[in-house]
Design a protein around this motif. Structure first.
Motif, PDB file in Angstrom:
ATOM      1  N   ASP A   7       0.815  -1.210   0.000  1.00  0.00           N
ATOM      2  CA  ASP A   7       0.000   0.000   0.000  1.00  0.00           C
ATOM      3  C   ASP A   7       0.847   1.257   0.000  1.00  0.00           C
ATOM      4  O   ASP A   7       0.374   2.343  -0.338  1.00  0.00           O
ATOM      5  CB  ASP A   7      -0.902   0.022   1.245  1.00  0.00           C
ATOM      6  CG  ASP A   7      -1.831  -1.182   1.279  1.00  0.00           C
ATOM      7  OD1 ASP A   7      -2.746  -1.229   0.443  1.00  0.00           O
ATOM      8  OD2 ASP A   7      -1.621  -2.064   2.129  1.00  0.00           O
ATOM      9  N   ALA A   8       2.121   1.138   0.409  1.00  0.00           N
ATOM     10  CA  ALA A   8       3.013   2.299   0.466  1.00  0.00           C
ATOM     11  C   ALA A   8       4.445   1.860   0.227  1.00  0.00           C
ATOM     12  O   ALA A   8       4.843   0.759   0.629  1.00  0.00           O
ATOM     13  CB  ALA A   8       2.901   3.011   1.812  1.00  0.00           C
ATOM     14  N   VAL A   9       5.209   2.728  -0.420  1.00  0.00           N
ATOM     15  CA  VAL A   9       6.639   2.516  -0.643  1.00  0.00           C
ATOM     16  C   VAL A   9       7.377   3.698  -0.031  1.00  0.00           C
ATOM     17  O   VAL A   9       7.124   4.851  -0.410  1.00  0.00           O
ATOM     18  CB  VAL A   9       6.975   2.411  -2.145  1.00  0.00           C
ATOM     19  CG1 VAL A   9       8.479   2.250  -2.345  1.00  0.00           C
ATOM     20  CG2 VAL A   9       6.224   1.245  -2.779  1.00  0.00           C
ATOM     21  N   LEU A  10       8.255   3.432   0.913  1.00  0.00           N
ATOM     22  CA  LEU A  10       8.972   4.492   1.619  1.00  0.00           C
ATOM     23  C   LEU A  10      10.463   4.419   1.350  1.00  0.00           C
ATOM     24  O   LEU A  10      11.035   3.319   1.296  1.00  0.00           O
ATOM     25  CB  LEU A  10       8.742   4.388   3.135  1.00  0.00           C
ATOM     26  CG  LEU A  10       7.490   5.063   3.723  1.00  0.00           C
ATOM     27  CD1 LEU A  10       6.222   4.439   3.178  1.00  0.00           C
ATOM     28  CD2 LEU A  10       7.511   4.993   5.241  1.00  0.00           C
ATOM     29  N   ASN A  36      16.364  10.356  -5.736  1.00  0.00           N
ATOM     30  CA  ASN A  36      16.642   9.998  -7.124  1.00  0.00           C
ATOM     31  C   ASN A  36      15.652   8.954  -7.640  1.00  0.00           C
ATOM     32  O   ASN A  36      15.162   9.061  -8.767  1.00  0.00           O
ATOM     33  CB  ASN A  36      18.074   9.460  -7.237  1.00  0.00           C
ATOM     34  CG  ASN A  36      18.457   9.088  -8.648  1.00  0.00           C
ATOM     35  OD1 ASN A  36      18.098   9.764  -9.609  1.00  0.00           O
ATOM     36  ND2 ASN A  36      19.195   7.993  -8.796  1.00  0.00           N
ATOM     37  N   ILE A  37      15.344   7.968  -6.807  1.00  0.00           N
ATOM     38  CA  ILE A  37      14.533   6.845  -7.300  1.00  0.00           C
ATOM     39  C   ILE A  37      13.030   7.014  -7.070  1.00  0.00           C
ATOM     40  O   ILE A  37      12.226   6.536  -7.869  1.00  0.00           O
ATOM     41  CB  ILE A  37      15.018   5.509  -6.698  1.00  0.00           C
ATOM     42  CG1 ILE A  37      14.809   5.479  -5.184  1.00  0.00           C
ATOM     43  CG2 ILE A  37      16.462   5.264  -7.049  1.00  0.00           C
ATOM     44  CD1 ILE A  37      15.244   4.176  -4.538  1.00  0.00           C
ATOM     45  N   SER A  38      12.642   7.711  -6.005  1.00  0.00           N
ATOM     46  CA  SER A  38      11.212   7.786  -5.664  1.00  0.00           C
ATOM     47  C   SER A  38      10.356   8.490  -6.711  1.00  0.00           C
ATOM     48  O   SER A  38       9.246   8.019  -7.015  1.00  0.00           O
ATOM     49  CB  SER A  38      11.030   8.464  -4.311  1.00  0.00           C
ATOM     50  OG  SER A  38      11.496   7.619  -3.281  1.00  0.00           O
ATOM     51  N   PRO A  39      10.789   9.622  -7.288  1.00  0.00           N
ATOM     52  CA  PRO A  39       9.934  10.284  -8.287  1.00  0.00           C
ATOM     53  C   PRO A  39       9.630   9.394  -9.489  1.00  0.00           C
ATOM     54  O   PRO A  39       8.514   9.433 -10.027  1.00  0.00           O
ATOM     55  CB  PRO A  39      10.758  11.512  -8.696  1.00  0.00           C
ATOM     56  CG  PRO A  39      11.655  11.770  -7.535  1.00  0.00           C
ATOM     57  CD  PRO A  39      11.997  10.420  -7.007  1.00  0.00           C
ATOM     58  N   ARG A  40      10.602   8.603  -9.882  1.00  0.00           N
ATOM     59  CA  ARG A  40      10.381   7.729 -11.039  1.00  0.00           C
ATOM     60  C   ARG A  40       9.381   6.620 -10.695  1.00  0.00           C
ATOM     61  O   ARG A  40       8.524   6.271 -11.509  1.00  0.00           O
ATOM     62  CB  ARG A  40      11.716   7.137 -11.489  1.00  0.00           C
ATOM     63  CG  ARG A  40      11.648   6.470 -12.845  1.00  0.00           C
ATOM     64  CD  ARG A  40      13.016   6.028 -13.349  1.00  0.00           C
ATOM     65  NE  ARG A  40      12.892   5.532 -14.708  1.00  0.00           N
ATOM     66  CZ  ARG A  40      13.059   6.255 -15.791  1.00  0.00           C
ATOM     67  NH1 ARG A  40      13.386   7.529 -15.676  1.00  0.00           N
ATOM     68  NH2 ARG A  40      12.923   5.726 -16.996  1.00  0.00           N
ATOM     69  N   ILE A  41       9.500   6.084  -9.483  1.00  0.00           N
ATOM     70  CA  ILE A  41       8.558   5.053  -9.049  1.00  0.00           C
ATOM     71  C   ILE A  41       7.141   5.635  -8.971  1.00  0.00           C
ATOM     72  O   ILE A  41       6.169   5.024  -9.447  1.00  0.00           O
ATOM     73  CB  ILE A  41       8.984   4.477  -7.690  1.00  0.00           C
ATOM     74  CG1 ILE A  41      10.306   3.719  -7.839  1.00  0.00           C
ATOM     75  CG2 ILE A  41       7.905   3.562  -7.113  1.00  0.00           C
ATOM     76  CD1 ILE A  41      10.952   3.339  -6.520  1.00  0.00           C
ATOM     77  N   ALA A  42       7.013   6.829  -8.390  1.00  0.00           N
ATOM     78  CA  ALA A  42       5.705   7.470  -8.280  1.00  0.00           C
ATOM     79  C   ALA A  42       5.095   7.733  -9.652  1.00  0.00           C
ATOM     80  O   ALA A  42       3.887   7.522  -9.864  1.00  0.00           O
ATOM     81  CB  ALA A  42       5.826   8.776  -7.500  1.00  0.00           C
ATOM     82  N   ILE A  45       6.503   7.692  -0.657  1.00  0.00           N
ATOM     83  CA  ILE A  45       6.858   8.682   0.356  1.00  0.00           C
ATOM     84  C   ILE A  45       8.358   8.703   0.587  1.00  0.00           C
ATOM     85  O   ILE A  45       8.993   7.645   0.678  1.00  0.00           O
ATOM     86  CB  ILE A  45       6.147   8.334   1.696  1.00  0.00           C
ATOM     87  CG1 ILE A  45       4.629   8.322   1.520  1.00  0.00           C
ATOM     88  CG2 ILE A  45       6.562   9.288   2.806  1.00  0.00           C
ATOM     89  CD1 ILE A  45       3.884   7.681   2.683  1.00  0.00           C
ATOM     90  N   THR A  46       8.929   9.908   0.666  1.00  0.00           N
ATOM     91  CA  THR A  46      10.298  10.038   1.164  1.00  0.00           C
ATOM     92  C   THR A  46      10.225  10.577   2.586  1.00  0.00           C
ATOM     93  O   THR A  46       9.447  11.482   2.880  1.00  0.00           O
ATOM     94  CB  THR A  46      11.163  10.961   0.290  1.00  0.00           C
ATOM     95  OG1 THR A  46      10.628  12.289   0.308  1.00  0.00           O
ATOM     96  CG2 THR A  46      11.228  10.460  -1.148  1.00  0.00           C
TER      97      THR A  46
END
Length: 314
Positions: free
Chosen positions: A85-88, A97-103, A145-146
């Motif tokens: 349900d969430a990736v932190l 670097n990686i979170s925006p691409r995953i989102a 989420i970061t």
């Protein structure tokens, strides 16, 4: 609710920011798994398995993951996200670097720099260079989420999570790792140091910065930081920069020497437990956040401080 935490590591050991992100993940009231992607993944996964409260550790190994390519992490995480349900991630350079691409691939809005988890859909994050906090409520089915690790306590040890090895994705077709330059130092890492000594534009030159700031840091066993003005002037390297566009730190002791305290710098260090400021300008903004302030020329104050520290050492 199931939560996936992407581990922060250097392919040699697990970083403390992972433990702090696990603490944030646990506040979402669900099962917490940790994903270790990199080289030497099995050894780091074994470290992650010892974090208290972790249900399972997923380990994937490839050269591209070890090099931190965002495309490789996206290819790894997006299929896994179907089970969560969430990736932190910690709000480190790697996480950012990686979170925006995953989102983007999941077609959800990323929630950045979270400093408080209110509930599974509601989060608090700083805005306006940390001068205000906003409460964000997300209706996205999946959250990316970061987490700002400096505001969360590290999860303890004593866990015994199972480790599962998963296949790494194929190498990205349009991205490749060219190289990197790593500054090696015997001093503590800036983002995780308990004591930080920072210098500002008042140093006047790189030679003066090295002459004044580095010996004081060595005497205190501290990491070295710098204001953006000092970095832009070439007095210190980019990886020393503390502030909104640099590293966010929250050590037990932060010593600011010759730093006026621009809003950009304060955003990166004002959560420090004890702040000591040395500046000859009595109206410098740094004194508004300092626990101890000395209005003096650093050229006289720092040598006196060094002398007193030498006496303590004896």
């Amino acid at each position: 609710m199931a939560v996936l935490v992407i581990a922060d590591h250097d392919n040699q050991s697990l970083k403390d920011s992972t433990h702090k992100t696990v603490t944030a993940a646990q506040k979402l009231s669900g099962d917490v798994d940790v994903l270790v992607g990199g080289t030497n993944a099995a050894a780091i996964a074994a470290e992650a398995a010892k974090i208290a409260g972790v249900r399972k550790v997923l380990a994937a190994e490839s050269a591209e993951l070890g090099q931190g390519l965002a495309e490789a992490f996206e290819a790894l995480v997006v299929p896994l996200a179907a089970n969560y349900d969430a990736v932190l991630t910690p709000a480190t350079s790697q996480g950012k670097n990686i979170s925006p691409r995953i989102a983007a691939k999941l077609d959800v809005a990323q929630i950045s720099d979270v400093v408080e988890v209110v509930d599974a859909n509601t989060f608090v994050r700083p805005i306006y260079a940390g001068n205000a906090l906003e409460t964000v409520q997300s209706s996205d089915a999946k959250k990316v989420i970061t987490v700002r690790p400096t505001v969360f306590k590290a999860a303890g040890e004593g866990g015994s999570a199972q480790v599962e090895t998963i296949a790494a994705p194929a190498a990205p077709a349009k991205a490749r790792f060219v190289g990197q330059e790593i500054v090696k130092s015997a001093r503590p890492e800036l983002s995780g140091a308990k004591i930080v000594v920072s210098g500002g534009r008042a140093m006047g030159s790189a030679e003066e910065f090295q002459r004044v700031i580095e010996p004081l840091a060595d005497k205190l066993g501290a990491a070295v930081g710098a204001s953006r003005a000092a970095v832009d002037a070439g007095y210190a390297p980019n990886d020393y920069q503390v502030g909104q566009t640099g590293k966010v730190v929250a050590p037990e002791l932060y010593v600011a020497v010759g730093i006026s305290g621009a809003i950009q710098h304060l955003a990166g260090m004002k959560d420090s437990k004890v702040i000591v400021a040395i500046n000859k300008d009595p109206d410098a903004p740094i004194f508004q956040v300092a626990d101890y302030g000395l209005v003096a020329d650093y050229k006289a104050a720092v040598p006196e401080l060094m002398d007193e520290l030498s006496k303590v050492g004896k």
